[in-house]
Design an enzyme around this catalytic site. Structure first.
Site, short mmCIF file in Angstrom:
data_model
loop_
_atom_site.label_atom_id
_atom_site.label_comp_id
_atom_site.label_asym_id
_atom_site.label_seq_id
_atom_site.Cartn_x
_atom_site.Cartn_y
_atom_site.Cartn_z
N GLY A 19 0.82 -1.21 0.00
CA GLY A 19 0.00 0.00 0.00
C GLY A 19 0.85 1.25 0.00
O GLY A 19 0.44 2.28 0.55
N ASN A 21 1.37 3.28 -2.25
CA ASN A 21 0.93 4.31 -3.20
C ASN A 21 0.07 5.40 -2.57
O ASN A 21 -0.19 6.41 -3.22
CB ASN A 21 0.12 3.66 -4.33
CG ASN A 21 -1.15 2.99 -3.81
OD1 ASN A 21 -1.07 1.91 -3.23
ND2 ASN A 21 -2.29 3.62 -3.99
N GLY A 23 -1.78 7.28 1.30
CA GLY A 23 -1.93 7.37 2.75
C GLY A 23 -0.64 7.18 3.51
O GLY A 23 0.44 7.65 3.11
N ILE A 24 -0.75 6.49 4.63
CA ILE A 24 0.41 6.27 5.51
C ILE A 24 1.51 5.53 4.76
O ILE A 24 2.70 5.85 4.90
CB ILE A 24 -0.04 5.49 6.76
CG1 ILE A 24 -1.00 6.35 7.60
CG2 ILE A 24 1.17 5.07 7.60
CD1 ILE A 24 -1.80 5.57 8.63
N TYR A 173 -13.42 -4.90 11.16
CA TYR A 173 -12.15 -4.22 10.88
C TYR A 173 -11.22 -4.33 12.10
O TYR A 173 -10.05 -4.69 11.97
CB TYR A 173 -12.39 -2.75 10.53
CG TYR A 173 -11.11 -1.93 10.50
CD1 TYR A 173 -10.20 -2.06 9.46
CD2 TYR A 173 -10.81 -1.04 11.54
CE1 TYR A 173 -9.01 -1.33 9.45
CE2 TYR A 173 -9.63 -0.29 11.53
CZ TYR A 173 -8.74 -0.45 10.48
OH TYR A 173 -7.56 0.27 10.47
N1 LIG Z 1 -5.42 6.32 9.17
C1 LIG Z 1 -5.54 5.93 10.42
O1 LIG Z 1 -5.89 6.74 11.30
C2 LIG Z 1 -5.23 4.52 10.82
C3 LIG Z 1 -5.43 4.16 12.17
C4 LIG Z 1 -5.09 2.87 12.57
C5 LIG Z 1 -4.56 1.98 11.64
N2 LIG Z 1 -4.41 2.34 10.35
C6 LIG Z 1 -3.84 1.36 9.42
O2 LIG Z 1 -2.80 1.97 8.68
C7 LIG Z 1 -2.72 1.39 7.37
C8 LIG Z 1 -2.78 2.48 6.32
O3 LIG Z 1 -3.97 3.24 6.52
P1 LIG Z 1 -4.29 4.53 5.64
O4 LIG Z 1 -5.12 5.42 6.50
O5 LIG Z 1 -3.07 5.05 5.02
O6 LIG Z 1 -5.26 3.90 4.52
P2 LIG Z 1 -5.52 4.38 3.04
O7 LIG Z 1 -5.16 5.80 2.83
O8 LIG Z 1 -6.94 3.97 2.75
O9 LIG Z 1 -4.54 3.48 2.17
C9 LIG Z 1 -4.74 2.09 2.14
C10 LIG Z 1 -3.72 1.48 1.24
O10 LIG Z 1 -3.96 0.06 1.21
C11 LIG Z 1 -4.07 -0.36 -0.15
N3 LIG Z 1 -4.89 -1.55 -0.34
C12 LIG Z 1 -6.20 -1.73 0.00
N4 LIG Z 1 -6.60 -2.95 -0.40
C13 LIG Z 1 -5.53 -3.55 -1.01
C14 LIG Z 1 -5.33 -4.80 -1.64
N5 LIG Z 1 -6.32 -5.70 -1.79
N6 LIG Z 1 -4.12 -5.09 -2.14
C15 LIG Z 1 -3.11 -4.19 -2.03
N7 LIG Z 1 -3.25 -2.98 -1.46
C16 LIG Z 1 -4.45 -2.66 -0.96
C17 LIG Z 1 -4.66 0.85 -0.87
O11 LIG Z 1 -4.49 0.73 -2.25
P3 LIG Z 1 -5.49 1.45 -3.29
O12 LIG Z 1 -5.00 2.88 -3.39
O13 LIG Z 1 -5.33 0.67 -4.55
O14 LIG Z 1 -6.87 1.37 -2.73
C18 LIG Z 1 -3.84 1.96 -0.24
O15 LIG Z 1 -2.57 2.02 -0.81
C19 LIG Z 1 -3.87 0.40 7.28
O16 LIG Z 1 -3.37 -0.89 7.60
C20 LIG Z 1 -4.82 0.86 8.38
O17 LIG Z 1 -5.60 -0.22 8.88
C21 LIG Z 1 -4.73 3.60 9.91
#
Ligand SMILES: NC(=O)c1ccc[n+]([C@@H]2O[C@H](COP(=O)([O-])OP(=O)(O)OC[C@H]3O[C@@H](n4cnc5c(N)ncnc54)[C@H](OP(=O)(O)O)[C@@H]3O)[C@@H](O)[C@H]2O)c1
Length: 322
Positions: A19, A21, A23-24, A173
């Site tokens: 992932g 590409n 967000g985090i 989740y």
């Molecule tokens: N943001 C928060 O506050 C928060 C809090 C706790 C934990 N987290 C964890 O931190 C991590 C990143 O979160 P984020 O907020 O950055 O999320 P995000 O912006 O939604 O980004 C999610 C990433 O995961 C990829 N992804 C989703 N399904 C996939 C698949 N089937 N195969 C490969 N890649 C896939 C997405 O790709 P696409 O662009 O193709 O969709 C994107 O690159 C996650 O594990 C989340 O559970 C986040």
């Protein structure tokens, strides 16, 4: 300017960020590249990967960034994804990609498993199996698993891992993130038992909002209005650039130990990374062992197989030791 991760150094290291590409994960990749790593973005959309690579190179001229096609929701595809890697070893893998659905209906992966459990836990579990030969080829690789504060209030239902009997998107989740964290801690116990130099470290980003995240052309835009509306939330939460810091620290800091949990310092929600005490249900070895067994059954692979197959005595002279 890219968020600085100095004095952490990654020159000469190969790092894969799932992932990477968006967000985090994007900021983890950017910060690892800033520290000198050759970064591979594991993502399902080649166009998004190219945009992220361009954005990283804009921040860090000369950065080495590649793409590995990756769809964690398709277990059969993972081996061929890893086969595309033109690396002789992998020093860091950050298991970051994740899907969080906030409304029904319950959705399933290609393999007919509940989508969040399949993507977040099973996909990474199986991916690690295929990456293991590259990880064991590195002198002391780090495996960084991304958990969440959402896991604190959840418990795993080992008889209903697919949430077929009761489906609530938020709870499912949280359970998928708990499964990941349980796996990350169990992996480190198994690595220690195997006498391995590899470390498994669990991290969580706190609360990381897009509205608090700096813009990156082609990856993330933020209007002035969004920026202003996000300001009050900034008292409690932070941006995805800051949410990336625990993973980067876990990946690179020489003082990090296997089995640790790293998260943001201020109420576990924002701020600089520090070591946290994990809740007991996250580190329970019995639950973790049962989850591991079920995960092997569901994916057909075991991430520890490569470590278990490493011979503990040198092969006869003239034989190659793979
Ligand atoms: N943001 C928060 O506050 C928060 C809090 C706790 C934990 N987290 C964890 O931190 C991590 C990143 O979160 P984020 O907020 O950055 O999320 P995000 O912006 O939604 O980004 C999610 C990433 O995961 C990829 N992804 C989703 N399904 C996939 C698949 N089937 N195969 C490969 N890649 C896939 C997405 O790709 P696409 O662009 O193709 O969709 C994107 O690159 C996650 O594990 C989340 O559970 C986040």
């Amino acid at each position: 300017m890219a968020t600085s991760v100095k004095p952490l150094r990654a020159a000469g290291m190969n790092a894969l960020v799932t992932g990477g590409n968006a967000g985090i994960g994007y900021f983890v990749a950017e910060q690892l590249a800033s520290a000198g790593a050759n970064v591979v973005l594991g993502c399902r959309d080649a166009g998004k990967a190219a945009a992220a690579a361009t954005a990283i190179r804009e921040q860090i001229p000369g950065a080495s960034v590649d793409h590995m096609p990756l769809d964690l929701a398709d277990l059969q595809s993972l081996k061929s994804s890893v086969d595309t890697l033109e690396l002789d070893r992998l020093d860091v893998v950050v298991l970051n990609a994740g899907v969080a659905l906030d409304s029904p209906p319950r959705r399933e992966s290609v393999d007919a498993y509940e989508l969040m459990f399949a993507t977040n836990h099973l996909g990474h579990f199986a991916l690690l199996h295929w990456l293991a030969p590259l990880l064991t080829a590195a002198p002391a690789a780090r495996i960084v698993t991304t958990g969440s504060f959402a896991a604190r209030s959840e418990r795993l239902d080992l008889d209903d891992l697919q949430s077929t009997e009761s489906y609530d998107p938020k709870r499912t989740y949280g359970r998928s993130k708990l499964a990941q964290m349980s796996f990350g801690f169990e992996l480190d116990r198994r690595l220690r038992t195997a006498g391995s130099p590899q470390l498994s470290v669990v991290v969580h980003p706190g609360g990381a909002l897009d509205s608090l995240t700096p813009a990156r052309a082609g990856v993330h835009t933020r209007s002035r209005t969004q920026q202003l509306l996000g300001l009050p939330a900034g008292l409690l939460l932070h941006g995805k650039d800051a949410g990336a810091l625990p993973a980067v620290r876990a990946a690179l800091d020489p003082d990090v130990s296997g089995g640790q949990l790293w998260g943001p310092r201020q109420f576990g929600l924002r701020g600089a990374p520090h070591v946290e005490q994990p809740h007991g249900h996250m580190t329970d070895p019995e639950t973790a062992a049962l989850l591991w067994t079920k995960s092997v059954e569901l994916t057909g692979v075991d991430p520890m197989a490569a470590w278990d197959n490493v011979p503990d005595t040198p092969p006869p002279a003239g034989d190659r030791w793979f």
